[in-house]
Motif scaffolding. Structure first.
Motif, PDB file in Angstrom:
ATOM      1  N   LEU B 267     -13.950 -12.799  13.813  1.00 23.83           N
ATOM      2  CA  LEU B 267     -12.619 -13.108  13.310  1.00 23.83           C
ATOM      3  C   LEU B 267     -11.772 -11.832  13.289  1.00 23.83           C
ATOM      4  O   LEU B 267     -10.622 -11.832  13.728  1.00 23.83           O
ATOM      5  CB  LEU B 267     -12.708 -13.692  11.900  1.00 23.83           C
ATOM      6  CG  LEU B 267     -11.362 -14.082  11.312  1.00 23.83           C
ATOM      7  CD1 LEU B 267     -10.875 -15.378  11.938  1.00 23.83           C
ATOM      8  CD2 LEU B 267     -11.450 -14.253   9.797  1.00 23.83           C
ATOM      9  N   MET B 268     -12.368 -10.770  12.788  1.00 25.86           N
ATOM     10  CA  MET B 268     -11.621  -9.510  12.710  1.00 25.86           C
ATOM     11  C   MET B 268     -11.289  -8.985  14.105  1.00 25.86           C
ATOM     12  O   MET B 268     -10.183  -8.507  14.346  1.00 25.86           O
ATOM     13  CB  MET B 268     -12.435  -8.478  11.931  1.00 25.86           C
ATOM     14  CG  MET B 268     -12.503  -8.819  10.451  1.00 25.86           C
ATOM     15  SD  MET B 268     -13.639  -7.748   9.586  1.00 25.86           S
ATOM     16  CE  MET B 268     -13.279  -8.209   7.880  1.00 25.86           C
ATOM     17  N   ASP B 269     -12.258  -9.123  15.012  1.00 26.50           N
ATOM     18  CA  ASP B 269     -12.022  -8.635  16.379  1.00 26.50           C
ATOM     19  C   ASP B 269     -10.915  -9.427  17.075  1.00 26.50           C
ATOM     20  O   ASP B 269     -10.147  -8.870  17.851  1.00 26.50           O
ATOM     21  CB  ASP B 269     -13.308  -8.747  17.208  1.00 26.50           C
ATOM     22  CG  ASP B 269     -14.318  -7.695  16.788  1.00 26.50           C
ATOM     23  OD1 ASP B 269     -13.936  -6.818  15.974  1.00 26.50           O
ATOM     24  OD2 ASP B 269     -15.476  -7.760  17.244  1.00 26.50           O
ATOM     25  N   GLN B 270     -10.872 -10.731  16.781  1.00 26.68           N
ATOM     26  CA  GLN B 270      -9.860 -11.550  17.455  1.00 26.68           C
ATOM     27  C   GLN B 270      -8.495 -11.472  16.796  1.00 26.68           C
ATOM     28  O   GLN B 270      -7.536 -12.038  17.288  1.00 26.68           O
ATOM     29  CB  GLN B 270     -10.318 -13.012  17.473  1.00 26.68           C
ATOM     30  CG  GLN B 270     -11.424 -13.261  18.488  1.00 26.68           C
ATOM     31  CD  GLN B 270     -12.049 -14.628  18.279  1.00 26.68           C
ATOM     32  OE1 GLN B 270     -11.380 -15.572  17.905  1.00 26.68           O
ATOM     33  NE2 GLN B 270     -13.347 -14.719  18.531  1.00 26.68           N
ATOM     34  N   ASN B 271      -8.462 -10.828  15.656  1.00 28.50           N
ATOM     35  CA  ASN B 271      -7.202 -10.763  14.923  1.00 28.50           C
ATOM     36  C   ASN B 271      -6.878  -9.328  14.545  1.00 28.50           C
ATOM     37  O   ASN B 271      -6.967  -8.950  13.377  1.00 28.50           O
ATOM     38  CB  ASN B 271      -7.266 -11.639  13.671  1.00 28.50           C
ATOM     39  CG  ASN B 271      -7.346 -13.114  14.008  1.00 28.50           C
ATOM     40  OD1 ASN B 271      -6.337 -13.764  14.259  1.00 28.50           O
ATOM     41  ND2 ASN B 271      -8.563 -13.642  14.050  1.00 28.50           N
ATOM     42  N   SER B 272      -6.495  -8.554  15.509  1.00 29.01           N
ATOM     43  CA  SER B 272      -6.188  -7.157  15.188  1.00 29.01           C
ATOM     44  C   SER B 272      -4.814  -7.038  14.543  1.00 29.01           C
ATOM     45  O   SER B 272      -4.463  -5.992  14.036  1.00 29.01           O
ATOM     46  CB  SER B 272      -6.273  -6.305  16.445  1.00 29.01           C
ATOM     47  OG  SER B 272      -5.471  -6.894  17.451  1.00 29.01           O
ATOM     48  N   ASN B 273      -4.081  -8.126  14.551  1.00 25.54           N
ATOM     49  CA  ASN B 273      -2.783  -8.109  13.879  1.00 25.54           C
ATOM     50  C   ASN B 273      -2.688  -9.199  12.816  1.00 25.54           C
ATOM     51  O   ASN B 273      -3.208 -10.292  13.002  1.00 25.54           O
ATOM     52  CB  ASN B 273      -1.655  -8.361  14.887  1.00 25.54           C
ATOM     53  CG  ASN B 273      -1.429  -7.163  15.757  1.00 25.54           C
ATOM     54  OD1 ASN B 273      -1.165  -6.070  15.263  1.00 25.54           O
ATOM     55  ND2 ASN B 273      -1.578  -7.359  17.056  1.00 25.54           N
ATOM     56  N   GLY B 274      -1.984  -8.840  11.750  1.00 22.00           N
ATOM     57  CA  GLY B 274      -1.575  -9.836  10.773  1.00 22.00           C
ATOM     58  C   GLY B 274      -2.658 -10.415   9.894  1.00 22.00           C
ATOM     59  O   GLY B 274      -2.442 -11.449   9.273  1.00 22.00           O
ATOM     60  N   LEU B 275      -3.810  -9.786   9.841  1.00 24.68           N
ATOM     61  CA  LEU B 275      -4.856 -10.324   8.984  1.00 24.68           C
ATOM     62  C   LEU B 275      -5.323  -9.266   7.992  1.00 24.68           C
ATOM     63  O   LEU B 275      -5.540  -8.111   8.359  1.00 24.68           O
ATOM     64  CB  LEU B 275      -6.049 -10.799   9.825  1.00 24.68           C
ATOM     65  CG  LEU B 275      -7.259 -11.345   9.046  1.00 24.68           C
ATOM     66  CD1 LEU B 275      -6.890 -12.590   8.265  1.00 24.68           C
ATOM     67  CD2 LEU B 275      -8.417 -11.634   9.990  1.00 24.68           C
ATOM     68  N   CYS B 276      -5.442  -9.652   6.730  1.00 26.84           N
ATOM     69  CA  CYS B 276      -5.986  -8.753   5.725  1.00 26.84           C
ATOM     70  C   CYS B 276      -7.015  -9.506   4.918  1.00 26.84           C
ATOM     71  O   CYS B 276      -6.714 -10.523   4.308  1.00 26.84           O
ATOM     72  CB  CYS B 276      -4.859  -8.246   4.819  1.00 26.84           C
ATOM     73  SG  CYS B 276      -5.451  -7.204   3.468  1.00 26.84           S
ATOM     74  N   MET B 277      -8.259  -9.032   4.976  1.00 27.21           N
ATOM     75  CA  MET B 277      -9.298  -9.680   4.185  1.00 27.21           C
ATOM     76  C   MET B 277      -9.717  -8.748   3.061  1.00 27.21           C
ATOM     77  O   MET B 277     -10.000  -7.574   3.291  1.00 27.21           O
ATOM     78  CB  MET B 277     -10.510 -10.023   5.052  1.00 27.21           C
ATOM     79  CG  MET B 277     -10.199 -11.049   6.125  1.00 27.21           C
ATOM     80  SD  MET B 277     -11.680 -11.663   6.959  1.00 27.21           S
ATOM     81  CE  MET B 277     -12.283 -12.886   5.792  1.00 27.21           C
ATOM     82  N   LEU B 278      -9.733  -9.289   1.866  1.00 27.20           N
ATOM     83  CA  LEU B 278     -10.207  -8.527   0.714  1.00 27.20           C
ATOM     84  C   LEU B 278     -11.455  -9.223   0.185  1.00 27.20           C
ATOM     85  O   LEU B 278     -11.422 -10.408  -0.109  1.00 27.20           O
ATOM     86  CB  LEU B 278      -9.150  -8.488  -0.398  1.00 27.20           C
ATOM     87  CG  LEU B 278      -7.881  -7.679  -0.176  1.00 27.20           C
ATOM     88  CD1 LEU B 278      -7.016  -7.734  -1.425  1.00 27.20           C
ATOM     89  CD2 LEU B 278      -8.195  -6.246   0.173  1.00 27.20           C
ATOM     90  N   PHE B 279     -12.531  -8.464   0.106  1.00 23.51           N
ATOM     91  CA  PHE B 279     -13.777  -9.041  -0.391  1.00 23.51           C
ATOM     92  C   PHE B 279     -14.070  -8.499  -1.777  1.00 23.51           C
ATOM     93  O   PHE B 279     -13.834  -7.320  -2.040  1.00 23.51           O
ATOM     94  CB  PHE B 279     -14.944  -8.655   0.520  1.00 23.51           C
ATOM     95  CG  PHE B 279     -14.800  -9.155   1.928  1.00 23.51           C
ATOM     96  CD1 PHE B 279     -15.336 -10.392   2.282  1.00 23.51           C
ATOM     97  CD2 PHE B 279     -14.152  -8.399   2.890  1.00 23.51           C
ATOM     98  CE1 PHE B 279     -15.210 -10.859   3.592  1.00 23.51           C
ATOM     99  CE2 PHE B 279     -14.022  -8.861   4.196  1.00 23.51           C
ATOM    100  CZ  PHE B 279     -14.552 -10.092   4.543  1.00 23.51           C
ATOM    101  N   GLY B 280     -14.606  -9.325  -2.637  1.00 27.02           N
ATOM    102  CA  GLY B 280     -15.160  -8.852  -3.892  1.00 27.02           C
ATOM    103  C   GLY B 280     -16.660  -8.982  -3.784  1.00 27.02           C
ATOM    104  O   GLY B 280     -17.159 -10.041  -3.399  1.00 27.02           O
TER     105      GLY B 280
END
Ligand code: ZN
Lengths: 344, 385
Positions: B267-280
């Motif tokens: 997912l991260m590789d396919q979305n180098s733009n416009g994505l921010c994931m925050l994990f707890g």
């Protein structure tokens, strides 16, 4: 309950609605061999005809353009009210071979009282995208007809859609952009066994406009009460001809019955001018009689509904009874009832 | 008959403390939209810089917030979410926990957006198409809906073009159709079920001309990316995904854990733009992920740790809570009726765990009020803790 009574002002006179337009087979055959009913069944001084078939039937078209009036060709009185649909159903497969202008010309030539606009029916199998295209095309045709239309006849726009939104949207769009005396919901025949869907679509159309609402092709014995309940002003049916062709005998309140299933009866259970005096054997041999009886059955169904409504009886109770016999139509009626109640 | 219970709707009187009510939550589960955040500065700074960087550059960036149970991970994520939700140029989804794999994360994300929001997105897209191919210029979902209701726009004219463009933008024609079907009252529930990966019957799919089933992680990644691309195409700056309790992936089988991490990586590789994931995530699980799945940890890279509360943090937190219900100007001390000593004791007993702190404070204040104590002293705390 959305059932309503109106009067359509036509140049040939007033037409009380709701009304059934029997479909005539003029144009489909070399001559109109629909048995006589105008004048015998008082409320049916009306007919639905197919503009395209008549135009394409050359000898007949020549007679008509040579000055023979349509009603003479049909052998009906001069004041018979004629609804000329475009014949769009014949375009289900194949290309459209007419234009709104041409169709309008033909309708004028036929001296029809009500014109239906050119349309491209949807089919159940058509993909969404193709159906969207057909809906759009029919809408454009209707607007073209609106631009070209002038005169005393009523112009009824054909409307299609397999979901309530499309139907509603379509009617409101036409209302905004054209001048129509009413709307006619088409493409119902391919989905007629999906009673629930059909009821929803009709309801969408009924709530989108207060103008005259016609439903194409569903005026048979079973649909009629549902259409009346949903506030439809007119409908057409060829069920009386088709059933007779299949030796099917329509019984008001029940449905059709193959004559061979009741062979041993002497008299049929109907007091209409056809069956009242004649025995079963006699009627079985006479397709014209059977056709006429079937039309009487449709008239009886309509009269019965009106009687229940006019006598202040509970229509929903009557329909509960009417649909009790068939689980499918019963469910559809229950759904329609819920939807109608939500509107009030 | 005895009266063991005294049930009354009379409120406790907190006026002696210059308070309208007890401001501490009775059940210290993080509020859905927390108003108060006693952030630890290094954490808020890190989150701010990550979020700001996505907002300003449009480039994707991700962050892991670690911290032990009760140190405020959920609270931190939810607070950040509540701040971001006020912006109308981003879309935010909260995932309470990763479940059995990526498809569950995707499901929770869409579910958190909600039916109406997704329907709105569909209308927004129809509006964009309408602006391009007709004379009308709807500016948003509501306006679009009214134009259709009023018959200003012919639905059948804009839908095929909308599907064509959405298919182009998403490279996922089924997803495009499902989005458009969100506006049809007959099919929107099926479309919603398909979009949330809940699964629908074949006939229902067929009615919408949807050919594939959205039923594995790969399809989940595809669908998520499709949704994000739609949003970017609608000029949203970014999509924010908050995945809480990420530590629960540790209870998956090694194979499923690996698969989940791989999907997130894709997912991260396919979305180098416009994505921010925050994990707890609990620190020990994050340690394992870091050491075992380099490919994954490399892509996140950034980590920030929530520590137990300090005396200073605690004082500030209690002040913030109390100030919500203050009836007068700030008293002296600002933590009244708590005393410095009582707070020290509370901190000790709760080991700096924010969840416990809030729960103890709530109880102490109620006890003090019912016993008409002017102050909550260390002794009083000792006695009631
Ligand atoms: Zn009869």
């Amino acid at each position: 309950m959305l059932y309503r009574r109106r009067t359509l002002d036509l140049s040939r006179g007033a037409l009380e609605t709701p009304v059934l337009f029997p479909v005539r087979n003029i144009g489909k055959r070399s001559s109109d061999n629909t048995p006589e009913y105008v004048g015998t069944i008082p409320e049916f001084s009306v007919a639905m005809i197919n503009t395209r078939s008549i135009r394409n039937r050359e000898p007949m078209w020549n007679r008509l353009t040579d000055g023979v009036p349509l009603r003479k060709e049909m052998d009906v009185p001069e004041d018979t009210i004629v609804f000329a649909d475009s014949g769009g159903f014949d375009f289900s497969s194949g290309d459209v071979d007419t234009t709104p202008a041409q169709t309008l010309d033909t309708q004028r030539q036929l001296d029809a009282d009500i014109y239906g606009t050119v349309d491209l029916p949807l089919s159940r199998e058509n993909r969404d995208a193709e159906n969207d295209r057909r809906v759009e095309q029919s809408t454009k045709y209707a607007l073209e007809a609106s631009d070209l239309h002038d005169g005393d006849s009523l112009l009824i726009a054909s409307v299609h859609g397999y979901d309530p939104q499309t139907v509603r949207n379509n009617i409101r769009y036409l209302e905004k952009n054209g001048h129509f005396d009413g709307y006619a919901l088409g493409s119902m025949v391919p989905i007629r066994t999906d009673y629930k869907k059909v009821s929803k679509l009709i309801l969408a159309a009924r709530t989108a406009t207060d103008k005259h609402l016609h439903v194409y092709g569903l005026g048979g014995l079973v649909y009629q009460p549902l259409l009346l309940y949903l506030g439809v002003d007119s409908f057409d049916s060829s069920a009386f001809i088709r059933s007779a062709g299949n030796r099917n005998y329509l019984v008001p309140g029940f449905g059709g019955e193959a004559l061979r299933n009741v062979e041993s009866m002497e008299y049929l259970p109907c007091p209409c001018p056809v069956c009242g005096q004649r025995c079963l054997d006699d009627i079985r041999e006479d397709r014209t009689a059977l056709t006429q009886h079937n039309l009487w059955a449709l008239a009886t169904e309509l009269r019965r509904f009106r009687y229940v409504a006019e006598s202040d009886r509970d229509i929903e109770e009557y329909l509960d009874l009417r649909f009790q016999g068939n689980p499918v139509t019963q469910r559809a009626y229950e759904t329609a009832k819920q939807q109608v109640r939500r509107l009030s | 008959m005895n009266d063991t219970f005294t049930i009354t709707d009379e409120q406790q009187d907190y006026s002696q403390y210059d308070l309208d009510a007890n401001p501490f939550p009775y059940s210290p589960v993080p509020a859905e939209d927390p108003e108060i955040y006693c952030g630890q500065p290094h954490v808020t700074e890190k989150i701010s810089s990550t979020v700001s960087s996505v907002l300003s550059t449009g480039k994707s960036k991700h962050l892991v917030v670690t911290g032990k149970y009760g140190n405020g991970k959920s609270h931190t994520l939810k607070y950040t979410r509540s701040l971001l939700r006020d912006r109308d140029d981003v879309v935010v989804g909260y995932v309470a926990q990763p479940g059995e794999g990526f498809l569950d994360i995707y499901h929770e994300f869409i579910y958190d957006l909600g039916f109406s929001r997704v329907q709105e997105i569909a209308y927004e897209y129809l509006a964009a198409v309408t602006c391009d191919i007709t004379d009308e210029n709807p500016t948003g979902a509501n306006e679009m809906e009214s134009l259709l209701d009023d018959g200003e726009i012919l639905l059948s004219e804009i839908v095929p073009e909308t599907i064509r463009r959405l298919s182009d933008v998403t490279k996922f024609a089924d997803f495009a159709r499902a989005i458009v079907h969100m506006v049809y009252e007959d099919t929107n529930l099926y479309a919603w079920q398909w979009l949330t990966a809940e699964g629908i019957r074949y006939e229902q799919r067929k009615e919408m001309e949807i050919h594939s089933a959205l039923d594995d992680d790969t399809m989940g990644v595809r669908a998520f990316t499709a949704m994000k691309n739609i949003l970017l195409d609608l000029s949203y700056t970014g999509v924010f995904v908050f995945v809480d309790e990420f530590e629960s992936i540790a209870r998956l089988s090694p194979k499923n854990e690996q698969a989940t991490l791989n999907s997130i990586r894709h997912l991260m590789d396919q979305n180098s733009n416009g994505l921010c994931m925050l994990f707890g995530c609990a620190p020990e699980v994050w340690q394992d992920v870091m050491s075992e799945y380099h490919a994954f940890s490399e892509r996140i890279g950034q980590e920030v740790a929530l520590r137990p509360l300090t005396t200073e943090n605690l004082t500030e937190l209690v002040e913030d809570y109390l100030s919500r219900e203050r009836t007068s100007a700030v008293p002296d001390p600002a933590v009244r009726p708590f005393t410095e000593n009582s707070l020290e004791l509370i901190l000790q007993r709760s080991q700096g765990n924010i969840r416990q702190v809030l729960s103890v404070c709530s109880r102490m204040l109620d006890n003090a009020a019912s016993e008409s104590q002017a102050e909550i002293t260390a002794d009083f705390t000792q006695e009631h803790i």
